[in-house]
Design a protein around this motif. Sequence first.
Motif, PDB file in Angstrom:
ATOM      1  N   ALA A 103       0.834  -1.213   0.000  1.00  0.00           N
ATOM      2  CA  ALA A 103       0.000   0.000   0.000  1.00  0.00           C
ATOM      3  C   ALA A 103       0.866   1.260   0.000  1.00  0.00           C
ATOM      4  O   ALA A 103       0.551   2.267  -0.664  1.00  0.00           O
ATOM      5  CB  ALA A 103      -0.920  -0.001   1.211  1.00  0.00           C
ATOM      6  N   ALA A 104       1.994   1.080   0.708  1.00  0.00           N
ATOM      7  CA  ALA A 104       2.893   2.241   0.753  1.00  0.00           C
ATOM      8  C   ALA A 104       3.475   2.526  -0.606  1.00  0.00           C
ATOM      9  O   ALA A 104       3.694   3.682  -0.979  1.00  0.00           O
ATOM     10  CB  ALA A 104       3.997   2.020   1.771  1.00  0.00           C
ATOM     11  N   ARG A 137       2.097   1.973  -3.522  1.00  0.00           N
ATOM     12  CA  ARG A 137       1.128   2.684  -4.355  1.00  0.00           C
ATOM     13  C   ARG A 137       1.053   4.174  -3.961  1.00  0.00           C
ATOM     14  O   ARG A 137       1.020   5.053  -4.823  1.00  0.00           O
ATOM     15  CB  ARG A 137      -0.246   2.020  -4.211  1.00  0.00           C
ATOM     16  CG  ARG A 137      -0.326   0.665  -4.918  1.00  0.00           C
ATOM     17  CD  ARG A 137      -1.765   0.213  -5.034  1.00  0.00           C
ATOM     18  NE  ARG A 137      -2.387   0.031  -3.730  1.00  0.00           N
ATOM     19  CZ  ARG A 137      -2.394  -1.138  -3.075  1.00  0.00           C
ATOM     20  NH1 ARG A 137      -1.819  -2.214  -3.605  1.00  0.00           N
ATOM     21  NH2 ARG A 137      -2.991  -1.244  -1.915  1.00  0.00           N
ATOM     22  N   ARG A 138       1.012   4.343  -2.654  1.00  0.00           N
ATOM     23  CA  ARG A 138       0.983   5.752  -2.226  1.00  0.00           C
ATOM     24  C   ARG A 138       2.286   6.485  -2.576  1.00  0.00           C
ATOM     25  O   ARG A 138       2.312   7.680  -2.834  1.00  0.00           O
ATOM     26  CB  ARG A 138       0.731   5.830  -0.715  1.00  0.00           C
ATOM     27  CG  ARG A 138      -0.719   5.482  -0.351  1.00  0.00           C
ATOM     28  CD  ARG A 138      -0.992   5.845   1.094  1.00  0.00           C
ATOM     29  NE  ARG A 138      -0.185   5.049   2.013  1.00  0.00           N
ATOM     30  CZ  ARG A 138      -0.604   3.880   2.527  1.00  0.00           C
ATOM     31  NH1 ARG A 138      -1.788   3.375   2.186  1.00  0.00           N
ATOM     32  NH2 ARG A 138       0.156   3.206   3.373  1.00  0.00           N
ATOM     33  N   GLN A 139       3.375   5.614  -2.633  1.00  0.00           N
ATOM     34  CA  GLN A 139       4.669   6.207  -2.982  1.00  0.00           C
ATOM     35  C   GLN A 139       4.651   6.752  -4.388  1.00  0.00           C
ATOM     36  O   GLN A 139       5.242   7.801  -4.681  1.00  0.00           O
ATOM     37  CB  GLN A 139       5.778   5.163  -2.821  1.00  0.00           C
ATOM     38  CG  GLN A 139       7.169   5.719  -3.106  1.00  0.00           C
ATOM     39  CD  GLN A 139       7.593   6.735  -2.063  1.00  0.00           C
ATOM     40  OE1 GLN A 139       7.212   6.606  -0.911  1.00  0.00           O
ATOM     41  NE2 GLN A 139       8.341   7.735  -2.470  1.00  0.00           N
ATOM     42  N   GLU A 164       2.062   7.794  -5.977  1.00  0.00           N
ATOM     43  CA  GLU A 164       1.284   9.040  -5.977  1.00  0.00           C
ATOM     44  C   GLU A 164       2.097  10.203  -5.386  1.00  0.00           C
ATOM     45  O   GLU A 164       2.108  11.313  -5.924  1.00  0.00           O
ATOM     46  CB  GLU A 164       0.001   8.839  -5.164  1.00  0.00           C
ATOM     47  CG  GLU A 164      -0.936   7.818  -5.778  1.00  0.00           C
ATOM     48  CD  GLU A 164      -2.131   7.528  -4.885  1.00  0.00           C
ATOM     49  OE1 GLU A 164      -3.019   6.813  -5.287  1.00  0.00           O
ATOM     50  OE2 GLU A 164      -2.145   8.059  -3.740  1.00  0.00           O
ATOM     51  N   GLU A 165       2.769   9.855  -4.322  1.00  0.00           N
ATOM     52  CA  GLU A 165       3.585  10.912  -3.707  1.00  0.00           C
ATOM     53  C   GLU A 165       4.743  11.309  -4.595  1.00  0.00           C
ATOM     54  O   GLU A 165       5.206  12.458  -4.582  1.00  0.00           O
ATOM     55  CB  GLU A 165       4.100  10.466  -2.342  1.00  0.00           C
ATOM     56  CG  GLU A 165       2.996  10.379  -1.305  1.00  0.00           C
ATOM     57  CD  GLU A 165       3.550   9.977   0.048  1.00  0.00           C
ATOM     58  OE1 GLU A 165       4.784   9.771   0.150  1.00  0.00           O
ATOM     59  OE2 GLU A 165       2.769   9.900   1.013  1.00  0.00           O
ATOM     60  N   THR A 222       3.970   2.216   2.997  1.00  0.00           N
ATOM     61  CA  THR A 222       3.603   3.654   3.086  1.00  0.00           C
ATOM     62  C   THR A 222       4.807   4.503   2.739  1.00  0.00           C
ATOM     63  O   THR A 222       5.877   4.356   3.335  1.00  0.00           O
ATOM     64  CB  THR A 222       3.152   3.988   4.495  1.00  0.00           C
ATOM     65  OG1 THR A 222       2.067   3.133   4.840  1.00  0.00           O
ATOM     66  CG2 THR A 222       2.711   5.450   4.575  1.00  0.00           C
ATOM     67  N   ALA A 233       4.653  10.283   3.015  1.00  0.00           N
ATOM     68  CA  ALA A 233       3.273  10.370   3.506  1.00  0.00           C
ATOM     69  C   ALA A 233       3.210  10.395   5.007  1.00  0.00           C
ATOM     70  O   ALA A 233       2.174  10.669   5.581  1.00  0.00           O
ATOM     71  CB  ALA A 233       2.453   9.189   2.965  1.00  0.00           C
TER      72      ALA A 233
END
Length: 654
Positions: free
Chosen positions: A553-554, A556-558, A560-561, A648, A652
């Motif tokens: 999940a991190a 994926r958020r990475q 985006e970030e 994550t 984030a």
Amino acid sequence: EMQGEVVEDLCLAFCRDTRSDSSSTAAEKFRHALITNANGDEVRLNQLRLGIHSGVALSKALKTMPLSSLNLYGNVLRDVGAIALLQLLRGHETLRHLNLGSNDITHDGGIAFARELSTLRLLSLELGSDLSSMYVNRFNNKVGVAFGEQLSANTTLRKLGLSHTGIGKMEDKQEDDKQEAAQSLGRMLKVNTTLEELKLGSNNLATVGSVLILKGLVENKALLELDLSGNNAGPDAGVMAGEMLTSNSMLTCLSLARNKIGSHGASAIAASVVSNSRLTVLDLSDTQMQDRGSIAMANALESNGCLTHFNGSRNGISEQGGLAWADTLWANSTLQSLNLSENPLGDEVAVNIAGVLSQNDTLRKLELSSCKLGDEGALSIIDAIEKNTSLTRLRLANNLISETGGMLLADMLESHGSLHHLDVRANQVAHASLLRVQKECSRKKQATESKEPSELAAQIRVLKRKEQKILEYEFRIGKASAARKEAEKVLGDEKRLFEEAQSEWRIKIDEAQGELNELLQAVEEAERRLEEKTAERQELLKTHGERMEDMEAAMRRQEEESEELNKLIAEATMQLANVEESKKERVEALRSELEQNQQQILELEKETRAAQEKLRQLEAERQVASRAHASEPTSTPGSRAPQEPAVTPPAAVK
């Protein structure tokens, strides 16, 4: 000597007083007077119309000059200028003689000088005026009282002149019946032990005031000269003068001229003169002594061996009184000057006096003007001079000498006698005879006075001309020096303005430096915040292993970030470009601000590199995790692949 700058300052003050231009003839004469009469230890600037501004300027200019005498008689200094000079006297170490007579000073200025006598070091102070002065000093009885009180304890002043100053009147110009000024001065004379000369003529002291002054002299042991002329004193003043001369053993000069002492007062004085052994000068002119008083005085001088100068003019003395003086000259061997002018003596008196002159060898000056002398009397006197070697001055003006008598006088004067001053004006003498008399008197005077060789006299004249030229050159040099001083003054003013501008720029630079220091403090604060963020990132790295199960999940958020970071990087790049463009525009005005912007750019670049490094680390970890997952055996159908832990992104986590 006065410097050129001081001379110009005094000339400007003189021009303000006289309302004249600095290039006028009066200003040039004043400059010449300053150069010739204001050098050394004596300054003489009398009768030059100096006013208030000149007095103030002189008080400043003379403060540092080592002068001992200052003569400003006959100017218009008034109270302001006089008091300004009084300020000079308070701190002056060498000034001993001051003359401020006829300067239109009122009682305020007079009282100020009286009160300061205890602090001054003056030996002589002249505040009086003569009868012809236009700007007399206008005192009142309060000034006389103040001087009397101060002189009672004063031990330095030797001479004081207060003639024709009005100390016998009150503030409202009325006669002072009590004569407070005379009372105070009389008390002062009883105790003062240093005052040697006192002039109180023409002050309306009247009989009462004159008697009070003379009474004070009875006990005085210091005063040598006293002038009480023109005070409208009566016979009682003459009687008191006689009593004073009997007991006083110090007075050498006494003037009671232009008073109304009469024959009674003159006789009293004559009685005291017989035994007096100190008095040398006695002026009783215009005292109404008449023949009786004249005979008494002449008889007194037959036995007096001290008196050398006597003035008995304008006393209504006739032939009888004049003959008494002819007899006196036979017995007297000390009298050097005798003035019997303006008395109707006649030729008989002149003939008898001529008989004395052939034997007398002490008389130096004889005045018989306006005595109704004719040719007989005048020629007798001139003829007697052939055997006389002492008489040098003879006045026969305004008599009845004819033209023939004048010619004979000139012939006799050329042939013999030591006379070098003969006045026969206002007679019927021809002009040619007058010129002969003047020429012969001048020749004899030069022969008597000049004992130097002619070459030495010529050298003296040459030296005097050179001295005059030197004075002129010094004056020109003084003007040039004054101009140079003025230029230096202008240069100094410009230098001062430059220093003031320089100090203002320094203040502005200091202010800019302060702003720079504030910006540096802001940079330090940003660095501190960066360190805090770095510490937070390190903390995140420490906790990364514990949160591996959340890696997927991190990741994926990475991503985006990462996109957000790229946007931030792009924005930072744009901001950097804007900052660089702003830096180029403000580089000349605010260098300190440029340094701050550069520091901020460096910080942003550091943050960007750190973020990129972190991103690469995270990407590497993601790749490692992907390879590890790929290497695991394929799961059986129906079984589910193990789910990757969500990761994550560090960015984030806050």
